[in-house]
Write a protein that holds these residues in place. Structure first.
Motif, PDB file in Angstrom:
ATOM      1  N   LEU A  24      16.571   4.828  45.596  1.00 33.70           N
ATOM      2  CA  LEU A  24      15.412   4.728  44.706  1.00 33.70           C
ATOM      3  C   LEU A  24      15.330   5.928  43.766  1.00 33.70           C
ATOM      4  CD1 LEU A  24      12.728   3.371  47.178  1.00 33.70           C
ATOM      5  CD2 LEU A  24      13.311   2.349  44.972  1.00 33.70           C
ATOM      6  N   ALA A  25      15.542   7.112  44.325  1.00 34.00           N
ATOM      7  CA  ALA A  25      15.464   8.331  43.511  1.00 34.00           C
ATOM      8  C   ALA A  25      16.563   8.337  42.454  1.00 34.00           C
ATOM      9  CB  ALA A  25      15.567   9.573  44.393  1.00 34.00           C
ATOM     10  N   ARG A  26      17.767   7.974  42.857  1.00 35.76           N
ATOM     11  CA  ARG A  26      18.876   7.928  41.893  1.00 35.76           C
ATOM     12  C   ARG A  26      18.575   6.923  40.782  1.00 35.76           C
ATOM     13  NH1 ARG A  26      23.697  10.355  43.091  1.00 35.76           N
ATOM     14  NH2 ARG A  26      23.905  11.272  45.161  1.00 35.76           N
ATOM     15  N   ALA A  27      18.074   5.744  41.158  1.00 37.71           N
ATOM     16  CA  ALA A  27      17.754   4.710  40.162  1.00 37.71           C
ATOM     17  C   ALA A  27      16.630   5.167  39.242  1.00 37.71           C
ATOM     18  CB  ALA A  27      17.373   3.406  40.868  1.00 37.71           C
ATOM     19  N   ALA A  28      15.608   5.817  39.808  1.00 40.39           N
ATOM     20  CA  ALA A  28      14.458   6.258  39.014  1.00 40.39           C
ATOM     21  C   ALA A  28      14.850   7.304  37.983  1.00 40.39           C
ATOM     22  CB  ALA A  28      13.371   6.796  39.937  1.00 40.39           C
ATOM     23  N   HIS A  29      15.848   8.126  38.307  1.00 34.07           N
ATOM     24  CA  HIS A  29      16.266   9.206  37.409  1.00 34.07           C
ATOM     25  C   HIS A  29      17.513   8.844  36.590  1.00 34.07           C
ATOM     26  CE1 HIS A  29      13.468  12.395  38.682  1.00 34.07           C
ATOM     27  NE2 HIS A  29      13.546  11.847  39.869  1.00 34.07           N
ATOM     28  N   THR A  30      17.915   7.562  36.614  1.00 35.14           N
ATOM     29  CA  THR A  30      19.088   7.125  35.853  1.00 35.14           C
ATOM     30  C   THR A  30      18.938   7.519  34.394  1.00 35.14           C
ATOM     31  OG1 THR A  30      19.531   5.269  37.321  1.00 35.14           O
ATOM     32  CG2 THR A  30      20.416   5.114  35.098  1.00 35.14           C
ATOM     33  N   GLY A  31      19.993   8.107  33.859  1.00 34.05           N
ATOM     34  CA  GLY A  31      19.991   8.497  32.453  1.00 34.05           C
ATOM     35  C   GLY A  31      19.395   9.863  32.184  1.00 34.05           C
ATOM     36  N   GLN A  32      18.743  10.467  33.171  1.00 41.55           N
ATOM     37  CA  GLN A  32      18.173  11.809  32.987  1.00 41.55           C
ATOM     38  C   GLN A  32      19.246  12.856  33.266  1.00 41.55           C
ATOM     39  OE1 GLN A  32      14.773  12.057  35.617  1.00 41.55           O
ATOM     40  NE2 GLN A  32      13.381  11.511  33.963  1.00 41.55           N
ATOM     41  N   THR A  33      19.148  13.962  32.540  1.00 40.13           N
ATOM     42  CA  THR A  33      20.044  15.087  32.771  1.00 40.13           C
ATOM     43  C   THR A  33      19.225  16.351  32.981  1.00 40.13           C
ATOM     44  OG1 THR A  33      20.221  15.478  30.388  1.00 40.13           O
ATOM     45  CG2 THR A  33      21.927  14.103  31.404  1.00 40.13           C
ATOM     46  N   ASP A  34      19.833  17.332  33.610  1.00 36.13           N
ATOM     47  CA  ASP A  34      19.144  18.608  33.805  1.00 36.13           C
ATOM     48  C   ASP A  34      19.324  19.467  32.547  1.00 36.13           C
ATOM     49  OD1 ASP A  34      21.717  19.750  33.942  1.00 36.13           O
ATOM     50  OD2 ASP A  34      21.611  20.122  36.095  1.00 36.13           O
ATOM     51  N   LYS A  35      18.816  20.687  32.581  1.00 35.47           N
ATOM     52  CA  LYS A  35      18.874  21.578  31.420  1.00 35.47           C
ATOM     53  C   LYS A  35      20.312  21.891  30.997  1.00 35.47           C
ATOM     54  CE  LYS A  35      14.464  23.866  32.398  1.00 35.47           C
ATOM     55  NZ  LYS A  35      14.062  23.030  33.515  1.00 35.47           N
ATOM     56  N   ALA A  36      21.244  21.763  31.931  1.00 39.16           N
ATOM     57  CA  ALA A  36      22.649  22.037  31.638  1.00 39.16           C
ATOM     58  C   ALA A  36      23.393  20.772  31.194  1.00 39.16           C
ATOM     59  CB  ALA A  36      23.329  22.640  32.863  1.00 39.16           C
ATOM     60  N   GLY A  37      22.682  19.644  31.110  1.00 40.48           N
ATOM     61  CA  GLY A  37      23.301  18.405  30.677  1.00 40.48           C
ATOM     62  C   GLY A  37      23.977  17.611  31.779  1.00 40.48           C
ATOM     63  N   ARG A  38      23.800  18.032  33.027  1.00 44.34           N
ATOM     64  CA  ARG A  38      24.400  17.338  34.169  1.00 44.34           C
ATOM     65  C   ARG A  38      23.493  16.187  34.604  1.00 44.34           C
ATOM     66  NH1 ARG A  38      29.147  17.555  34.729  1.00 44.34           N
ATOM     67  NH2 ARG A  38      28.899  17.010  36.907  1.00 44.34           N
ATOM     68  N   PRO A  39      24.050  15.137  35.219  1.00 48.03           N
ATOM     69  CA  PRO A  39      23.213  14.046  35.725  1.00 48.03           C
ATOM     70  C   PRO A  39      22.159  14.591  36.696  1.00 48.03           C
ATOM     71  CG  PRO A  39      25.525  13.446  35.830  1.00 48.03           C
ATOM     72  CD  PRO A  39      25.468  14.907  35.460  1.00 48.03           C
ATOM     73  N   TYR A  40      20.914  14.170  36.500  1.00 47.45           N
ATOM     74  CA  TYR A  40      19.819  14.722  37.295  1.00 47.45           C
ATOM     75  C   TYR A  40      19.988  14.452  38.791  1.00 47.45           C
ATOM     76  CZ  TYR A  40      15.381  16.931  37.827  1.00 47.45           C
ATOM     77  OH  TYR A  40      14.412  17.829  38.178  1.00 47.45           O
ATOM     78  N   ALA A  41      20.647  13.362  39.131  1.00 46.63           N
ATOM     79  CA  ALA A  41      20.852  13.034  40.547  1.00 46.63           C
ATOM     80  C   ALA A  41      21.610  14.137  41.285  1.00 46.63           C
ATOM     81  CB  ALA A  41      21.575  11.702  40.690  1.00 46.63           C
ATOM     82  N   GLU A  42      22.435  14.911  40.565  1.00 52.82           N
ATOM     83  CA  GLU A  42      23.137  16.025  41.216  1.00 52.82           C
ATOM     84  C   GLU A  42      22.145  17.058  41.745  1.00 52.82           C
ATOM     85  OE1 GLU A  42      26.106  17.720  38.627  1.00 52.82           O
ATOM     86  OE2 GLU A  42      27.133  15.785  38.389  1.00 52.82           O
ATOM     87  N   HIS A  43      21.083  17.315  40.975  1.00 59.31           N
ATOM     88  CA  HIS A  43      20.047  18.256  41.422  1.00 59.31           C
ATOM     89  C   HIS A  43      19.332  17.689  42.650  1.00 59.31           C
ATOM     90  CE1 HIS A  43      16.764  21.084  41.497  1.00 59.31           C
ATOM     91  NE2 HIS A  43      15.886  20.127  41.248  1.00 59.31           N
ATOM     92  N   LEU A  44      18.978  16.425  42.614  1.00 59.00           N
ATOM     93  CA  LEU A  44      18.280  15.815  43.751  1.00 59.00           C
ATOM     94  C   LEU A  44      19.118  15.905  45.019  1.00 59.00           C
ATOM     95  CD1 LEU A  44      16.933  12.611  41.976  1.00 59.00           C
ATOM     96  CD2 LEU A  44      15.772  14.813  42.273  1.00 59.00           C
ATOM     97  N   ARG A  45      20.419  15.595  44.879  1.00 58.16           N
ATOM     98  CA  ARG A  45      21.318  15.672  46.033  1.00 58.16           C
ATOM     99  C   ARG A  45      21.397  17.099  46.571  1.00 58.16           C
ATOM    100  NH1 ARG A  45      25.745  17.768  46.310  1.00 58.16           N
ATOM    101  NH2 ARG A  45      26.196  17.666  44.096  1.00 58.16           N
ATOM    102  N   ALA A  46      21.509  18.058  45.663  1.00 65.61           N
ATOM    103  CA  ALA A  46      21.617  19.458  46.080  1.00 65.61           C
ATOM    104  C   ALA A  46      20.348  19.920  46.801  1.00 65.61           C
ATOM    105  CB  ALA A  46      21.895  20.350  44.878  1.00 65.61           C
TER     106      ALA A  46
END
Length: 166
Positions: A24-46
């Protein structure tokens, strides 16, 4: 844009599993990136892995996956209210959700007052302050964020190294 994935509403029905929450979290943040331009899901996983590494339980790990969902309008507060999650997970998500115009002291106070929220916020700050993530940002942004993260760690009473393996 707020997404509202369907979630069982039955009070005594099955709770979402960690795998469900992650999806759900990955789907909700699809297309979002962090300040460094990385997929936002990487931050959530970390952050979720940081909570696990710090000894967090399943409710805290679920909150880690969802920690930015309401704040970023990826999921609505109504969705959170109705989600098949424990009250504690919902409370942690609400505690770590920043509110517009809220002073950092009030935010830190809410995190400290909510059982289980400090560990999630600690993992979030640790990943946000990761030198490798900050290194790709311009100097003024890197400096501003580093100062903000250090100030929040101090307000939360988190002193010393942010790395649980250190």
């Amino acid at each position: 844009m707020t997404h509202t994935p369907h979630t069982p509403r039955t009070p005594n029905g099955p709770r979402l599993t960690l795998a469900d929450v992650e999806a759900l979290a990955r789907a909700a943040h699809t297309g979002q990136t962090d300040k460094a331009g990385r997929p936002y899901a990487e931050h959530l996983r970390a952050v979720a892995e940081g909570v696990r590494a710090r000894g967090g339980d399943a409710e805290q790990i679920a909150a880690a996956w969802l920690h930015d969902a309401v704040e970023d309008d990826a999921l609505s507060e109504r969705w959170l209210d109705e989600a098949a999650l424990s009250r504690r997970t919902k409370d942690i998500v609400r505690a770590v959700t920043k509110r517009a115009g809220e002073p950092p002291e009030a935010y830190a106070g809410r995190v400290l007052a909510t059982p289980g929220a400090l560990l999630v916020k600690e993992a979030d700050l640790a990943h946000n302050a990761d030198p490798a993530r900050l290194a790709v940002l311009d100097e003024p942004t890197r400096k501003r964020l580093t100062e903000n993260y250090a100030r929040m760690r101090a307000l939360l009473g988190l002193v010393g190294d942010a790395d649980p393996d250190a």
